[in-house]
Design an enzyme around this catalytic site. Structure first.
Site, PDB file in Angstrom:
ATOM      1  CG  ASP A 146     -12.971  -7.264   2.474  1.00  0.00           C
ATOM      2  OD1 ASP A 146     -12.825  -7.229   4.109  1.00  0.00           O
ATOM      3  OD2 ASP A 146     -13.617  -6.829   2.215  1.00  0.00           O
ATOM      4  CG  ASP A 191      -1.063 -19.897  -2.615  1.00  0.00           C
ATOM      5  OD1 ASP A 191      -0.549 -19.768  -1.282  1.00  0.00           O
ATOM      6  OD2 ASP A 191      -0.365 -20.469  -2.994  1.00  0.00           O
ATOM      7  CE1 TYR A 210      -3.496  -2.608   0.428  1.00  0.00           C
ATOM      8  CE2 TYR A 210      -4.754  -0.862   1.192  1.00  0.00           C
ATOM      9  CZ  TYR A 210      -4.615  -1.692   0.780  1.00  0.00           C
ATOM     10  OH  TYR A 210      -5.541  -2.831   1.041  1.00  0.00           O
ATOM     11  CE  LYS A 252       3.272 -17.339  -3.394  1.00  0.00           C
ATOM     12  NZ  LYS A 252       1.555 -18.712  -3.917  1.00  0.00           N
ATOM     13  CG  ASP A 272      -8.105  -5.152   2.252  1.00  0.00           C
ATOM     14  OD1 ASP A 272      -8.824  -4.527   3.142  1.00  0.00           O
ATOM     15  OD2 ASP A 272      -8.035  -4.681   0.782  1.00  0.00           O
TER      16      ASP A 272
HETATM   17  C1  IPM Z   1     -10.409  -1.962   5.065  1.00  0.00           C
HETATM   18  C2  IPM Z   1     -10.491  -1.297   3.813  1.00  0.00           C
HETATM   19  C3  IPM Z   1      -9.584   0.437   2.779  1.00  0.00           C
HETATM   20  C4  IPM Z   1      -7.797  -0.983   3.102  1.00  0.00           C
HETATM   21  C5  IPM Z   1      -9.959   0.840   1.850  1.00  0.00           C
HETATM   22  C6  IPM Z   1     -10.813   1.688   1.843  1.00  0.00           C
HETATM   23  C7  IPM Z   1      -8.594   1.376   1.367  1.00  0.00           C
HETATM   24  O1  IPM Z   1     -10.358  -2.158   2.768  1.00  0.00           O
HETATM   25  O2  IPM Z   1     -10.001  -0.945   5.443  1.00  0.00           O
HETATM   26  O3  IPM Z   1      -9.912  -3.233   5.023  1.00  0.00           O
HETATM   27  O4  IPM Z   1      -7.303  -1.311   1.894  1.00  0.00           O
HETATM   28  O5  IPM Z   1      -7.889  -0.982   3.834  1.00  0.00           O
HETATM   29 MG    MG Z   2     -10.740  -3.745   3.310  1.00  0.00          MG
END
Ligand code: IPM
Ligand code: MG
Length: 360
Positions: free
Chosen positions: A252, A224, A141, A192, A248
């Site tokens: 999710d 992975d 990032y 990785k 990230d």
């Molecule tokens: C998170 C979000 C952020 C990230 C975005 C909104 C920049 O997806 O906090 O997980 O990728 O860190």
């Molecule tokens: Mg995110």
């Protein structure tokens, strides 16, 4: 001394869910002796609209003077065509970086009341309690060089850099080992290392740190495989530690194990315990303004704030218990609603948490 909290509602559903979390904070201040002052500020698209920048100087200055920041969410389709430095997401990345919030704690806990809401079989997820420790101010990032350039042959090329220094790896490693030490004492470092030199170094440093935490059992897993294992047998994990973008994605994935991303809070910490607290879901522009968003992730983010930045673990327990109580009352926002429960909106859910806090 009174603690300072900066509230940044942001965009999309951000203002709606943050309003409910602020009700919870107000209730704690009135009835439960929380000594805190709240200030409000702008971030993301809302800040761009008001002053042309996703992170105004005043917001950053106030954040740096605060003990904790409560953030809703940033971003929305109205801002997707802006130049990259002006986009709402850049405001979020900038505040994480400027506040040096390198350590992102993302718990994924399955509430027993919500076992039905998970897409996975109940036996795979029941009792799930994992913690993802995501590195938040380095890696892909933030790595330089980055950009989109034109090559000699006239073709454009996009590029980013995945780089970590030893000290960056070491500080996130220590946070992860210490987090594991307070839990089931098992840490899985996700990398990785079979392909990327940067994570070869990551693995080497995690292995070295393990010598200082003999009570914690360290394992390594390729990213992975970790994605697959999270869906196949998530209860094998206690704490996971990983690079910014891997974290990230995996967070999710872990969120969905619990039924709804609308339930999961996060803490982003600097080395002194100052932090920013936000739900891990985004701004959900598709449901913004409808009063249907789930405020529980933001309310649970307040619980993390009480625990990690405000030194109020007993109040954190109370907030978590109040969330458990409203789930016991079978109140559900649309994202976690099942046929035998009662569907409520954002405000009704927030009011129910406050009522449960008052009743406790
Ligand atoms: C998170 C979000 C952020 C990230 C975005 C909104 C920049 O997806 O906090 O997980 O990728 O860190
Ligand atoms: Mg995110």
């Amino acid at each position: 001394m009174s603690k300072k909290i900066l509230v940044l509602p942001g965009d999309g559903i951000g203002p709606e869910i943050v309003a409910e979390a602020v009700k919870v904070l107000d209730c704690l201040r009135q009835d439960h002796g929380l000594d805190a002052e709240l200030a409000h500020g702008l971030i993301g698209g809302a800040a761009y609209d008001a002053c042309g920048k996703p992170l105004p100087d005043e917001t950053l200055r106030t954040a740096l003077e605060s003990d904790a920041v409560l953030l809703g969410a940033v971003g929305g389709p109205a801002y997707d065509a802006l130049d990259r430095p002006l986009r709402p997401e850049r405001g979020l990345l900038a505040i994480r970086s400027e506040m040096a919030l390198f350590g992102n704690l993302r718990p994924a806990i399955l509430y027993p009341q919500l076992a039905e809401a998970s897409a996975l079989k109940p036996e795979v997820v029941s009792g799930l309690d994992i913690m993802i420790v995501r590195e938040l101010t380095g890696g892909l990032y933030f790595g330089e060089p980055r950009g989109i350039r034109t090559l000699d042959n006239g073709e454009r090329q996009g590029y980013n850099t995945l780089a970590y220094t030893e000290s960056e790896i070491e500080r996130i490693g220590r946070l992860a080992f210490e987090t594991a030490r307070r839990r089931d004492k098992r840490l899985c470092s996700v990398d990785k290392a079979n392909v990327l030199e940067v994570t070869e170094l990551w693995r080497e440093i995690m292995t070295r740190l393990a010598g200082e935490y003999p009570d914690v059992e360290l394992s390594h897993m390729y990213v992975d495989n970790a994605a697959m294992q999270l869906v196949r047998a998530p209860k094998q994990f206690d704490v996971l530690v990983t690079e910014n973008m891997f974290g990230d994605i995996l967070s999710d994935c872990a969120a969905m194990l619990t039924g709804s991303i609308g339930m999961l809070p996060s803490a982003s910490l600097d080395r002194n315990g100052r932090g920013m607290y936000e739900p891990i879901h985004g701004s959900a522009p598709d449901i913004a303004g409808q009063g249907v968003a789930n405020p529980l992730a933001t309310i649970l983010s307040v619980a993390m704030m009480l625990r990690h930045s405000l030194g109020e673990p007993a109040l954190a327990d109370r907030v978590q218990a109040a969330v458990g109580a409203v789930l016991d009352q079978c109140l559900r926002t649309a994202d976690i609603h099942t046929p035998d429960t009662r569907r409520v909106g954002t405000v009704e859910m927030g009011d129910a948490v406050v009522a449960a806090l008052r009743a406790a």
